[in-house]
Design a protein around this motif. Structure first.
Motif, short mmCIF file in Angstrom:
data_model
loop_
_atom_site.label_atom_id
_atom_site.label_comp_id
_atom_site.label_asym_id
_atom_site.label_seq_id
_atom_site.Cartn_x
_atom_site.Cartn_y
_atom_site.Cartn_z
N THR A 1 43.22 38.07 49.72
CA THR A 1 43.05 36.90 50.58
C THR A 1 43.57 35.65 49.88
OG1 THR A 1 41.12 37.91 51.63
CG2 THR A 1 41.38 35.53 51.90
N ILE A 2 43.19 35.47 48.64
CA ILE A 2 43.67 34.31 47.87
C ILE A 2 45.18 34.30 47.80
CG2 ILE A 2 43.73 33.26 45.57
CD1 ILE A 2 40.78 34.25 45.25
N MET B 1 37.39 38.09 55.63
CA MET B 1 38.22 36.99 55.12
C MET B 1 39.67 37.44 54.98
SD MET B 1 35.85 35.08 52.34
CE MET B 1 34.41 34.15 52.82
N LYS B 2 39.85 38.67 54.52
CA LYS B 2 41.21 39.21 54.40
C LYS B 2 41.86 39.30 55.78
CE LYS B 2 42.98 43.60 53.14
NZ LYS B 2 42.83 44.80 52.32
N ARG C 1 36.24 42.80 45.44
CA ARG C 1 37.10 42.02 44.55
C ARG C 1 38.57 42.10 44.99
NH1 ARG C 1 34.95 43.86 40.35
NH2 ARG C 1 36.26 45.68 40.10
N SER C 2 39.02 43.29 45.29
CA SER C 2 40.41 43.49 45.72
C SER C 2 40.72 42.75 47.01
CB SER C 2 40.66 44.99 45.88
OG SER C 2 41.95 45.21 46.37
N SER C 3 39.83 42.81 47.98
CA SER C 3 40.04 42.11 49.25
C SER C 3 40.07 40.60 49.04
CB SER C 3 38.93 42.47 50.26
OG SER C 3 39.05 43.81 50.64
N ALA D 1 35.82 37.38 44.39
CA ALA D 1 36.91 37.86 43.54
C ALA D 1 36.47 38.02 42.09
CB ALA D 1 38.09 36.90 43.62
N SER D 2 35.38 37.39 41.72
CA SER D 2 34.91 37.42 40.33
C SER D 2 33.81 38.43 40.07
CB SER D 2 34.43 36.03 39.93
OG SER D 2 35.49 35.11 40.05
N LEU D 3 33.39 39.18 41.07
CA LEU D 3 32.37 40.20 40.86
C LEU D 3 32.89 41.23 39.86
CD1 LEU D 3 31.18 40.69 44.55
CD2 LEU D 3 30.01 39.43 42.73
N GLU D 4 32.01 41.70 39.00
CA GLU D 4 32.48 42.54 37.89
C GLU D 4 31.98 43.96 37.89
OE1 GLU D 4 32.16 40.56 34.17
OE2 GLU D 4 33.30 38.83 34.86
N SER D 5 31.09 44.32 38.77
CA SER D 5 30.57 45.68 38.80
C SER D 5 31.64 46.64 39.32
CB SER D 5 29.33 45.74 39.70
OG SER D 5 28.99 47.07 39.98
N MET D 6 31.58 47.88 38.86
CA MET D 6 32.51 48.90 39.36
C MET D 6 32.34 49.09 40.86
SD MET D 6 34.62 50.06 37.19
CE MET D 6 35.14 51.68 37.73
#
Length: 167
Positions: free
Chosen positions: A108-109, A64-65, A102-104, A91-96
């Motif tokens: 993209t957003i 997507m990025k 999340r960063s990608s 983007a909302s995933l919270e696991s380490m």
């Protein structure tokens, strides 16, 4: 013509994690070469939207990025049914372990927000605004480790301001 849906389905349903990863990687590679106005671009976006439900690798978020690096793709991506939802879920995933995904997704957003014709749609999308707000104001955003993180944080806040100014 059925390759893209088949890859997306494989990412979601194959019994082998390796096969899922290979299918996701294939979609990532195809995302580098398929762009709007190619006839199969919509099929690629649909495949990425479907495959984004599998989050064990960063390949789909990276795909997507990659798509968002081409300006001609921006409007099509925002308008594609379910793509913003899929992107904001990533983007909302919270696991380490999900940091790269999340960063990608956030990158993209931020790129998609450059498209003026779809800013209102993005600004009124709850998931987009929530993901950007979390990225800009979370505890990790408050204590960046290096200048790259500081710059990314400033860019995220800037995009939030641009989107809120469209309301």
């Amino acid at each position: 013509p059925d390759v893209l849906p088949a890859l997306a389905q494989t990412v979601l349903t194959d019994y082998s994690a390796d096969v899922r990863a290979y299918a996701a990687r294939a979609l990532e590679w195809l995302a580098a070469d398929i762009h709007y106005p190619m006839p199969c671009h919509e099929s690629l976006l649909e495949a990425l939207t479907i495959a984004a439900a599998w989050t064990k690798t960063s390949y789909i978020a990276e795909a997507m990025k990659t798509q968002s690096m081409v300006e001609e793709n921006w409007e099509r991506m925002v308008l594609h049914d379910g793509l913003l939802d899929a992107l904001t879920n990533l983007a909302s995933l919270e696991s380490m372990n999900d940091n790269e995904v999340r960063s990608s997704a956030i990158e993209t957003i931020k790129r998609l927000a450059k498209e003026k014709s779809t800013r209102f749609m993005m600004a009124t999308h709850q998931g987009v605004m929530t993901a950007l707000t979390k990225a800009a104001f979370s505890s990790s955003a408050s204590f960046p480790y290096d200048s790259n993180e500081i710059q990314a944080n400033l860019e995220t806040k800037s995009v939030l301001k641009i989107l809120t100014d469209t309301l």
